[in-house]
Design a protein around this motif. Sequence first.
Motif, PDB file in Angstrom:
ATOM      1  N   GLY A  91       8.347   3.746   5.628  1.00 38.60           N
ATOM      2  CA  GLY A  91       7.465   4.812   5.122  1.00 38.60           C
ATOM      3  C   GLY A  91       6.523   4.438   4.310  1.00 38.60           C
ATOM      4  O   GLY A  91       5.779   5.341   3.537  1.00 38.60           O
ATOM      5  N   ILE A  92       6.011   3.013   4.097  1.00 35.67           N
ATOM      6  CA  ILE A  92       4.843   2.608   3.196  1.00 35.67           C
ATOM      7  C   ILE A  92       3.723   2.523   4.118  1.00 35.67           C
ATOM      8  O   ILE A  92       3.802   1.542   4.809  1.00 35.67           O
ATOM      9  CB  ILE A  92       5.514   1.259   2.572  1.00 35.67           C
ATOM     10  N   VAL A  93       2.845   3.247   3.607  1.00 30.34           N
ATOM     11  CA  VAL A  93       1.482   3.196   4.384  1.00 30.34           C
ATOM     12  C   VAL A  93       0.492   2.342   3.843  1.00 30.34           C
ATOM     13  O   VAL A  93      -0.619   2.275   4.103  1.00 30.34           O
ATOM     14  CB  VAL A  93       0.989   4.656   4.628  1.00 30.34           C
ATOM     15  N   ARG A 130       6.192   6.855  -3.314  1.00 30.42           N
ATOM     16  CA  ARG A 130       7.002   7.320  -2.029  1.00 30.42           C
ATOM     17  C   ARG A 130       6.264   6.630  -0.719  1.00 30.42           C
ATOM     18  O   ARG A 130       7.123   6.599   0.234  1.00 30.42           O
ATOM     19  CB  ARG A 130       7.134   8.570  -1.729  1.00 30.42           C
ATOM     20  N   THR A 131       4.987   6.583  -0.873  1.00 33.22           N
ATOM     21  CA  THR A 131       4.150   6.045   0.318  1.00 33.22           C
ATOM     22  C   THR A 131       3.311   4.825   0.154  1.00 33.22           C
ATOM     23  O   THR A 131       2.998   4.126   1.140  1.00 33.22           O
ATOM     24  CB  THR A 131       3.557   7.235   0.955  1.00 33.22           C
ATOM     25  N   THR A 132       3.395   4.729  -1.250  1.00 30.86           N
ATOM     26  CA  THR A 132       2.612   3.310  -1.422  1.00 30.86           C
ATOM     27  C   THR A 132       3.315   2.295  -2.185  1.00 30.86           C
ATOM     28  O   THR A 132       4.133   2.604  -3.126  1.00 30.86           O
ATOM     29  CB  THR A 132       1.304   3.812  -2.490  1.00 30.86           C
TER      30      THR A 132
END
Length: 577
Positions: free
Chosen positions: A165-167, A293-295
Amino acid sequence: DDDDDDDDEEHEIEEMKGGTWKKLKNLWKWKRRRGSNDDNDDDNDNYNINKDMSNQGRENPCTKEQPLQRRRILRHLLLLTAILSSKFIYKKHIFQKLLNLKKGAKNKDDKNGEGGNVTYPDFVYNHPYVTSSYYTSTHSIQTLEKMYQIQVEPKKDRLPDRERGIVSRLAILRPFCEFEAEALPVTFACWNSLVPCRAAEMDLGDEDEEGEDEWVLFDMRENGNGRKLEEEEEDQWECSDDADYALGDDGNTNNNGTTTSWFRGAVRSLFKKCKRRPKTKEYFDDVSADGLRTTSADLFLFYSQTFSENDVAMKSVDTIMDEFFSAGGWSRCFDNIYAIEANIPKELDLYIPAAQESLYSWVNGSNRQYEAGFRIIQSGEWGDYDGFYLMEGDSVPVKNYWLDVILGEIVAYRPFAVLGAQYDGDKWDAFYEDIPISLLHHTNGNGIYNVSHPLLERLTGHLEVEAPCPYNSIPYDYRMSQMWVEGTLGIVPKLAPTIMLNEEGENITLSDNTAMFSKWANRWKDEEPYRFTKAIHNYAATNLIPRHLGPEYVIHGAKLYSPWDPARTHVTLVIME
């Protein structure tokens, strides 16, 4: 036809000079003799390529050019394979053992002062760690062992970022030079009191006293001794008119409805049952502050010179890494911590503001360190990063969750080449009208840089080209602003007269780059590649007290003073005539 093949191969061997090849030739002859059934020793020993083959009824060897050529190519490939294999074996096994022995002889005592040779963990000889001399030079083997246990080993089999989930991935670069090395750990002290992210809030004791689902009874009596609900706190609490909490499990004192109703009214006038309203997300300029949460964010301790040549720099990094690998704290906001270096020679690592009008290399250290940091992050050696936040030691957080907010700002303002802040201090007020446009509107170096943006690649590349010329006398952030202003407005910057002189005292003629800069500006000006965030403020050389602060979360270059508390400090004012 074996003799014909022998003739051609012997001719090829004789063309190769050197004692080694002569030995191989003799060995080959010996093997050929043993394997041949030909009793004619003269034919075996005579390898004259000019011999008349037609008299013996044999086919001319020139008709066998293709098979001979294939054998020659095969022989060369086998030789090349042997050389490469031996080189690989040497680097993979022998070289590492020799390097371990060398380091063990050099560092006879570890951090605890225990005698004996020091054995470094194997991971320090692998990429990317091998590219920094810190990992093979530090005396703190315990720090490296903690790094292996907590950071290296657990992440070997971890799923790729996208699957977790890390974009996006951001690097936080903490640059420091030789004279800043000793004080480096002190600059992280405020990170314990002003947490970078919500993940560290629990570890550092900043949670609310009551949970959201916990009911609290407030005393509404004028002279009551219970807990009071203050007027300014009413918006934080949600209160109930239900008085059953004072009546018992069934809500009745007896079967008399009148008595029950009267008692309810009395309870409501004396007490109030409330619980905290659910917390809403913290927002900054309509940007949610939950970017982690995503970085993923990694911290880089970035030394301008070479770690192996400075024990003070290595010890400071040891101290910070030991804190990072301890339980809890601000380290929970970062995925990894690394130590990297720019490898600038000591004599070229310069920062001499007093000589900015006379020495073109007065800021060479800062300029070269920025370029090195850009290339290191862009290379992907340490990971795939979208950009980096250049956060110098005098960039100080002033509010909690500053990393969360900065990550949110990146999402809000992308795409950009540079995201940062202009000057907000008051030191320029006296000569504001005389300041060049490129300086007034330049983005301070403490900002976020998008390493994938083509404009920033061109600006940084031109900085590297200008390193030997007078433009090197301009700090990198200001110089990139000059390029942009020259391209958009056609204003060519002026340099100090002394810097424009060569060693013979003659004026230096600089190249005309306006056309190139204009081409860049026409391509990207509509996209606003330079953008500004209120989360970061640049207050260089400005004195502040807390009431001066506004929406900023990180301030750069300011001296922030706490208000004077007369209850703790007695001061006598003396006025002299």
